[in-house]
Design a protein around this motif. Structure first.
Motif, PDB file in Angstrom:
ATOM      1  N   ILE A   1     -37.123  43.005 -19.543  1.00 55.83           N
ATOM      2  CA  ILE A   1     -38.264  42.780 -20.438  1.00 55.83           C
ATOM      3  C   ILE A   1     -37.883  43.161 -21.867  1.00 55.83           C
ATOM      4  CG2 ILE A   1     -40.556  43.663 -21.066  1.00 55.83           C
ATOM      5  CD1 ILE A   1     -41.166  43.806 -18.040  1.00 55.83           C
ATOM      6  N   VAL A   2     -37.208  44.301 -22.014  1.00 54.30           N
ATOM      7  CA  VAL A   2     -36.799  44.751 -23.345  1.00 54.30           C
ATOM      8  C   VAL A   2     -35.779  43.789 -23.946  1.00 54.30           C
ATOM      9  CG1 VAL A   2     -35.673  46.589 -24.658  1.00 54.30           C
ATOM     10  CG2 VAL A   2     -37.296  47.166 -22.845  1.00 54.30           C
ATOM     11  N   LEU A   3     -34.760  43.429 -23.177  1.00 57.04           N
ATOM     12  CA  LEU A   3     -33.728  42.538 -23.713  1.00 57.04           C
ATOM     13  C   LEU A   3     -34.314  41.178 -24.087  1.00 57.04           C
ATOM     14  CD1 LEU A   3     -30.795  42.111 -24.451  1.00 57.04           C
ATOM     15  CD2 LEU A   3     -30.364  41.387 -22.094  1.00 57.04           C
TER      16      LEU A   3
ATOM     17  N   GLY B   1     -50.266  54.752 -20.658  1.00 56.57           N
ATOM     18  CA  GLY B   1     -49.893  55.680 -21.717  1.00 56.57           C
ATOM     19  C   GLY B   1     -48.785  55.154 -22.601  1.00 56.57           C
ATOM     20  N   HIS B   2     -48.413  55.979 -23.570  1.00 50.09           N
ATOM     21  CA  HIS B   2     -47.371  55.608 -24.522  1.00 50.09           C
ATOM     22  C   HIS B   2     -46.021  55.518 -23.818  1.00 50.09           C
ATOM     23  CE1 HIS B   2     -50.018  55.975 -27.966  1.00 50.09           C
ATOM     24  NE2 HIS B   2     -50.408  57.163 -27.541  1.00 50.09           N
ATOM     25  N   LEU B   3     -45.216  54.585 -24.271  1.00 50.61           N
ATOM     26  CA  LEU B   3     -43.878  54.412 -23.703  1.00 50.61           C
ATOM     27  C   LEU B   3     -42.804  54.881 -24.673  1.00 50.61           C
ATOM     28  CD1 LEU B   3     -42.182  53.245 -21.326  1.00 50.61           C
ATOM     29  CD2 LEU B   3     -42.055  51.115 -22.649  1.00 50.61           C
ATOM     30  N   TRP B   4     -42.914  54.466 -25.941  1.00 52.03           N
ATOM     31  CA  TRP B   4     -41.860  54.705 -26.923  1.00 52.03           C
ATOM     32  C   TRP B   4     -42.203  55.846 -27.870  1.00 52.03           C
ATOM     33  CZ3 TRP B   4     -37.549  52.020 -26.029  1.00 52.03           C
ATOM     34  CH2 TRP B   4     -37.632  50.783 -25.388  1.00 52.03           C
ATOM     35  N   GLN B   5     -41.179  56.543 -28.315  1.00 46.50           N
ATOM     36  CA  GLN B   5     -41.312  57.423 -29.466  1.00 46.50           C
ATOM     37  C   GLN B   5     -41.728  56.553 -30.646  1.00 46.50           C
ATOM     38  OE1 GLN B   5     -40.993  60.693 -29.566  1.00 46.50           O
ATOM     39  NE2 GLN B   5     -41.244  60.927 -31.775  1.00 46.50           N
TER      40      GLN B   5
ATOM     41  N   MET C   1     -41.846  47.367 -29.739  1.00 47.01           N
ATOM     42  CA  MET C   1     -42.308  48.507 -28.948  1.00 47.01           C
ATOM     43  C   MET C   1     -43.680  48.254 -28.338  1.00 47.01           C
ATOM     44  SD  MET C   1     -40.794  51.860 -30.953  1.00 47.01           S
ATOM     45  CE  MET C   1     -41.550  51.512 -32.535  1.00 47.01           C
ATOM     46  N   ARG C   2     -44.579  47.641 -29.093  1.00 47.91           N
ATOM     47  CA  ARG C   2     -45.916  47.370 -28.557  1.00 47.91           C
ATOM     48  C   ARG C   2     -45.864  46.371 -27.408  1.00 47.91           C
ATOM     49  NH1 ARG C   2     -49.588  46.823 -34.101  1.00 47.91           N
ATOM     50  NH2 ARG C   2     -49.740  49.071 -34.533  1.00 47.91           N
ATOM     51  N   TYR C   3     -45.138  45.284 -27.615  1.00 46.41           N
ATOM     52  CA  TYR C   3     -45.076  44.239 -26.590  1.00 46.41           C
ATOM     53  C   TYR C   3     -44.422  44.754 -25.307  1.00 46.41           C
ATOM     54  CZ  TYR C   3     -43.567  40.059 -24.115  1.00 46.41           C
ATOM     55  OH  TYR C   3     -43.342  39.117 -23.141  1.00 46.41           O
ATOM     56  N   THR C   4     -43.264  45.404 -25.453  1.00 47.09           N
ATOM     57  CA  THR C   4     -42.553  45.862 -24.256  1.00 47.09           C
ATOM     58  C   THR C   4     -43.304  46.983 -23.545  1.00 47.09           C
ATOM     59  OG1 THR C   4     -41.190  47.355 -25.615  1.00 47.09           O
ATOM     60  CG2 THR C   4     -40.289  45.173 -25.117  1.00 47.09           C
ATOM     61  N   ALA C   5     -44.004  47.832 -24.292  1.00 44.91           N
ATOM     62  CA  ALA C   5     -44.788  48.893 -23.650  1.00 44.91           C
ATOM     63  C   ALA C   5     -45.867  48.287 -22.762  1.00 44.91           C
ATOM     64  CB  ALA C   5     -45.411  49.800 -24.704  1.00 44.91           C
TER      65      ALA C   5
ATOM     66  N   PRO D   1     -37.944  54.858 -17.156  1.00 44.70           N
ATOM     67  CA  PRO D   1     -38.396  53.591 -16.563  1.00 44.70           C
ATOM     68  C   PRO D   1     -37.475  52.411 -16.847  1.00 44.70           C
ATOM     69  CG  PRO D   1     -39.759  54.178 -18.454  1.00 44.70           C
ATOM     70  CD  PRO D   1     -38.909  55.372 -18.146  1.00 44.70           C
ATOM     71  N   LEU D   2     -36.644  52.511 -17.886  1.00 43.95           N
ATOM     72  CA  LEU D   2     -35.747  51.391 -18.187  1.00 43.95           C
ATOM     73  C   LEU D   2     -34.572  51.327 -17.216  1.00 43.95           C
ATOM     74  CD1 LEU D   2     -35.657  51.496 -22.095  1.00 43.95           C
ATOM     75  CD2 LEU D   2     -37.241  50.295 -20.576  1.00 43.95           C
ATOM     76  N   ARG D   3     -34.491  52.274 -16.306  1.00 48.88           N
ATOM     77  CA  ARG D   3     -33.499  52.184 -15.232  1.00 48.88           C
ATOM     78  C   ARG D   3     -33.850  51.033 -14.283  1.00 48.88           C
ATOM     79  NH1 ARG D   3     -30.110  56.498 -13.718  1.00 48.88           N
ATOM     80  NH2 ARG D   3     -31.537  57.969 -14.727  1.00 48.88           N
TER      81      ARG D   3
END
Length: 226
Positions: A118-120, A178-182, A163-167, A109-111
Motif C-alpha cells: 500500500i505504501v509503495l 488511530g495515528h499511524l505515522w509520526q 501519510m494520510r492516504y496510507t494510514a 505494521p509495515l512488516r
C-alpha cells in the motif's frame, strides 16, 4: 499537475549557489527546487517516548563536556558548539537514531506485505507527475526514499498526502485505529554525488543491517540515477 518536461533539468545534488528554503516546525526543513532529497517517514511508535527522553539526556551530557555554560535547551547549545564538535554531535546522534529505527521497535505494521505494498503503491502513484521517485525501502516501522520535487510546497503537501492516504488504507486493511505515522518526516538535501551513492547503498542494505528476512521489507531500485 506538473508538466513532465519541467523535470528535465531537475534531479541534481545540492546547488550551494541557488536559493534554499528553510522552514521550521518540530525540526528544520531545507528544500531546494529540483534537488534530490532523502526522506524518512517513520511510524508513530518506532521510537518510544522514553528513548527520546534518554537521547535528550545524552545530548545534554555531550554538550556539558564541551560548553562551560550549557543551558536547558540542547538545540540552541548545539549551535554554539565548535564546528568539529558539532559535526561529532550530529554524527553520533544520527547513528543512534538509525540504529534505533533498525531495531524495529513498536508494532511494525509495515512488516505485513500488503501494508508495505500500500505504501509503495502510494509513493509510485504520482511518480513522473508531481515528483520523481528514486530508490525506496519499506521497513517494518519506517520508510526511506530518494525523491525530487519541483518546489518545497509540493514536498510538504505530498508527504502529508502520502501519510494520510496510507494510514487510512492500512488501518482498514489491518483492522486498527488511530495515528499511524509520526507527524513530521525527516528530510535531507543530498549534498554531493558521494553522499548520493552512500544513501543508495544505505537504502539497499537497510534490511541486512536490521537482520530482516525476505518478505519483511519491500525494496524498489530506481531506473533513474538516484
Amino acid at each position: 499537475m506538473t508538466d513532465p518536461e519541467s523535470f528535465e533539468e531537475i534531479g541534481h545534488v545540492l546547488d550551494r549557489d541557488a536559493d534554499i528554503e528553510i522552514s521550521t516546525h518540530a525540526r528544520p526543513h531545507w528544500a531546494q527546487t529540483g534537488t534530490i532529497t532523502f526522506i524518512t517517514l517513520r511510524l508513530i511508535d518506532s521510537i518510544p517516548k522514553e528513548v527520546i527522553t534518554r537521547w535528550d539526556q545524552l545530548r545534554c551530557e555531550f554538550i556539558a563536556r564541551i560548553l562551560p555554560d550549557p543551558t536547558d535547551d540542547w538545540r540552541a547549545d548545539r549551535d554554539r558548539l565548535p564546528d568539529a564538535d558539532r559535526k561529532a554531535f550530529d554524527k553520533q546522534f544520527k547513528r543512534l537514531r538509525e540504529d534505533t529505527l533498525d531495531s524495529c521497535l513498536g508494532r511494525c505494521p509495515l512488516r505485513d506485505p500488503i501494508a508495505a505494498q500500500i505504501v509503495l503503491d502510494a509513493l509510485k502513484f504520482f511518480d513522473g507527475d508531481r515528483y520523481l521517485l528514486g530508490d525506496t525501502i519499506i521497513m517494518p516501522n519506517h520508510v526511506h526514499l530518494l525523491v525530487v520535487f519541483c518546489d518545497a510546497n509540493t514536498m510538504r503537501k505530498q508527504c502529508t498526502s502520502w501519510m494520510r492516504y496510507t494510514a487510512r488504507r492500512i488501518n482498514d486493511q489491518l483492522g486498527r485505529q488511530g495515528h499511524l505515522w509520526q507527524s513530521e518526516p525527516f528530510d535531507h538535501l543530498v549534498r554531493n554525488e558521494r553522499q548520493l551513492e552512500y544513501l543508495r547503498d544505505y537504502i539497499k542494505d537497510n534490511p541486512v543491517k536490521a537482520n530482516l528476512a525476505q518478505g519483511e521489507f519491500l525494496y524498489r531500485r530506481s531506473d533513474r540515477a538516484f
